[in-house]
Design a protein around this motif. Structure first.
Motif, PDB file in Angstrom:
ATOM      1  N   VAL A  82       0.757  -1.503   0.193  1.00 46.76           N
ATOM      2  CA  VAL A  82      -0.200  -0.505  -0.297  1.00 46.76           C
ATOM      3  C   VAL A  82       1.051   1.260  -0.145  1.00 46.76           C
ATOM      4  N   THR A  83       1.572   0.966   0.958  1.00 51.44           N
ATOM      5  CA  THR A  83       2.701   2.460   0.814  1.00 51.44           C
ATOM      6  C   THR A  83       3.586   2.686  -0.539  1.00 51.44           C
ATOM      7  N   ARG A  84       3.944   1.141  -0.738  1.00 50.01           N
ATOM      8  CA  ARG A  84       4.773   1.613  -2.379  1.00 50.01           C
ATOM      9  C   ARG A  84       3.993   1.974  -3.651  1.00 50.01           C
ATOM     10  N   GLY A  85       2.194   1.248  -3.625  1.00 49.70           N
ATOM     11  CA  GLY A  85       1.751   1.759  -4.288  1.00 49.70           C
ATOM     12  C   GLY A  85       1.527   3.253  -4.658  1.00 49.70           C
ATOM     13  N   GLY A  86       1.062   3.886  -3.701  1.00 49.83           N
ATOM     14  CA  GLY A  86       0.016   4.889  -2.844  1.00 49.83           C
ATOM     15  C   GLY A  86      -0.963   5.383  -2.437  1.00 49.83           C
ATOM     16  N   SER A  87      -2.009   3.712  -2.657  1.00 54.35           N
ATOM     17  CA  SER A  87      -3.680   3.807  -2.301  1.00 54.35           C
ATOM     18  C   SER A  87      -3.424   2.688  -2.387  1.00 54.35           C
ATOM     19  N   VAL A  88      -4.394   2.443  -1.629  1.00 53.57           N
ATOM     20  CA  VAL A  88      -4.797   1.588  -1.193  1.00 53.57           C
ATOM     21  C   VAL A  88      -5.192   0.086  -2.373  1.00 53.57           C
ATOM     22  N   GLU A  89      -6.415   1.079  -3.565  1.00 56.57           N
ATOM     23  CA  GLU A  89      -6.129   0.001  -4.441  1.00 56.57           C
ATOM     24  C   GLU A  89      -5.147  -0.203  -4.824  1.00 56.57           C
ATOM     25  N   ALA A  90      -4.201   0.627  -5.157  1.00 61.40           N
ATOM     26  CA  ALA A  90      -3.128  -0.426  -6.318  1.00 61.40           C
ATOM     27  C   ALA A  90      -2.342  -1.226  -5.338  1.00 61.40           C
ATOM     28  N   GLY A  91      -2.550  -0.989  -3.602  1.00 61.75           N
ATOM     29  CA  GLY A  91      -1.439  -1.634  -2.614  1.00 61.75           C
ATOM     30  C   GLY A  91      -2.337  -3.234  -2.531  1.00 61.75           C
ATOM     31  N   LEU A  92      -3.299  -3.453  -3.249  1.00 57.95           N
ATOM     32  CA  LEU A  92      -4.056  -4.640  -3.021  1.00 57.95           C
ATOM     33  C   LEU A  92      -4.114  -5.336  -3.987  1.00 57.95           C
ATOM     34  N   LYS A  93      -3.735  -4.479  -5.024  1.00 52.37           N
ATOM     35  CA  LYS A  93      -3.831  -5.438  -6.874  1.00 52.37           C
ATOM     36  C   LYS A  93      -1.980  -5.994  -6.878  1.00 52.37           C
ATOM     37  N   SER A  94      -1.492  -5.100  -5.812  1.00 55.44           N
ATOM     38  CA  SER A  94      -0.119  -6.045  -6.243  1.00 55.44           C
ATOM     39  C   SER A  94       0.133  -6.913  -5.308  1.00 55.44           C
ATOM     40  N   TYR A  95      -1.020  -6.792  -4.212  1.00 55.01           N
ATOM     41  CA  TYR A  95      -1.116  -8.063  -2.746  1.00 55.01           C
ATOM     42  C   TYR A  95      -1.798  -9.210  -4.228  1.00 55.01           C
TER      43      TYR A  95
END
Length: 299
Positions: free
Chosen positions: A219-232
């Motif tokens: 989430v920190t790297r992606g800059g948003s919750v959506e981006a963090g979940l997408k990476s997860y």
């Protein structure tokens, strides 16, 4: 006199003939109705035979007809909005202090509010995922303690746990993701070393901690919750994540409401549809599981 008798006789004969004529008319009418019914049944039978023959010759039409009759009404996925990062990195919100708690310190009030939230959240998750209350309480307490330590919203952690494993600490995917948060233990083995090694991946406390740290990092790297979940979920390199982020955020929003004391249904239309017809698992390749050299946390 003769004419009178003759007229009476003729009238009597006429009256005697009328019942016979009436019965004859009725017989003709009944015969017509039966004939019409026979013709109708014949047409219906022939039509049914033709339809059956067509469906036999064209099984695709039969399947399409069956699907159209058995198709459940589609439920639109409600739009969900991810909370800002600042909200996720803060301590959980607590209810306003009542008059009876005015004398308590701020820390005690926060602890009291957190305990209330945990009770509401525990009860709701226990009913929703059919997990024993004591076991659910342990999982929720661990999520809250971990969240307080690493500065992450506990409800986001619980939402990921719910979507990933349905709160099953022994879940394992075909790709090897394990535990509550479906962590790829072989990829993140170094994170389990201080907790007992790879076998600790099925330890609920260790799994929640490692999964939460990985989630926060994404989430920190992606800059948003959506981006963090997408990476997860391993979809950072793709255009979409097959609705994974939306499902997690929808669960997060429900938990947010539950944590404030609101009555939220434990069975949602989407969950009912999923229980009726589970979705086929999506397998990821080794290339898909690595995004910019960083391995995913779960599937």
């Amino acid at each position: 006199m003769i004419n009178s008798n003759t007229g009476a006789t003729s009238f009597a004969r006429l009256m005697a003939c009328q019942p016979a004529a009436w019965l004859s008319t009725k017989r003709i009418s009944a015969k017509g109705v039966l004939t019409t019914a026979q013709h109708t049944l014949t047409i219906v039978g022939v039509t049914a035979l033709v339809v059956m023959a067509v469906l036999f010759v064209r099984p695709d039409l039969a399947k399409a007809l069956s699907d159209s009759l058995n198709r459940a009404p589609e439920t639109a996925m409600p739009a969900v909005t991810a909370p800002p990062l600042s909200a996720l990195m803060e301590a959980p919100a607590t209810p306003a202090a009542t008059a009876s708690t005015d004398a308590l310190s701020a820390e005690d009030k926060a602890l009291l509010g957190s305990e209330k939230q945990q009770k509401w959240v525990t009860s709701w998750l226990s009913k929703r995922y059919r997990v024993a209350g004591d076991a659910t309480n342990m999982l929720v307490s661990t999520a809250y303690l971990t969240a307080r330590e690493i500065k992450l919203d506990p409800l986001l952690i619980l939402a990921v746990m719910a979507i990933e494993s349905g709160l099953n600490p022994f879940a394992e995917s075909p790709m090897g993701a394990q535990g509550l948060m479906q962590v790829m233990s072989k990829v993140h083995h170094e994170k389990f070393q201080e907790m007992g090694g790879l076998q600790a991946a099925l330890n609920p406390v260790a799994n929640i901690r490692v999964g939460s740290l990985i989630l926060k990092d994404y989430v920190t790297r992606g800059g948003s919750v959506e981006a963090g979940l997408k990476s997860y979920v391993g979809a950072a390199a793709f255009a979409h994540d097959d609705g994974y982020g939306a499902r997690v955020l929808a669960e997060y929003n429900r938990l947010k409401q539950v944590s404030t004391g609101k009555k939220v249904p434990t069975i949602t239309p989407v969950m009912a549809a999923a229980q009726a017809k589970p979705a086929a698992p999506v397998a990821a390749t080794d290339a898909e599981k690595s995004v910019n050299g960083t391995q995913i946390a779960g599937l």
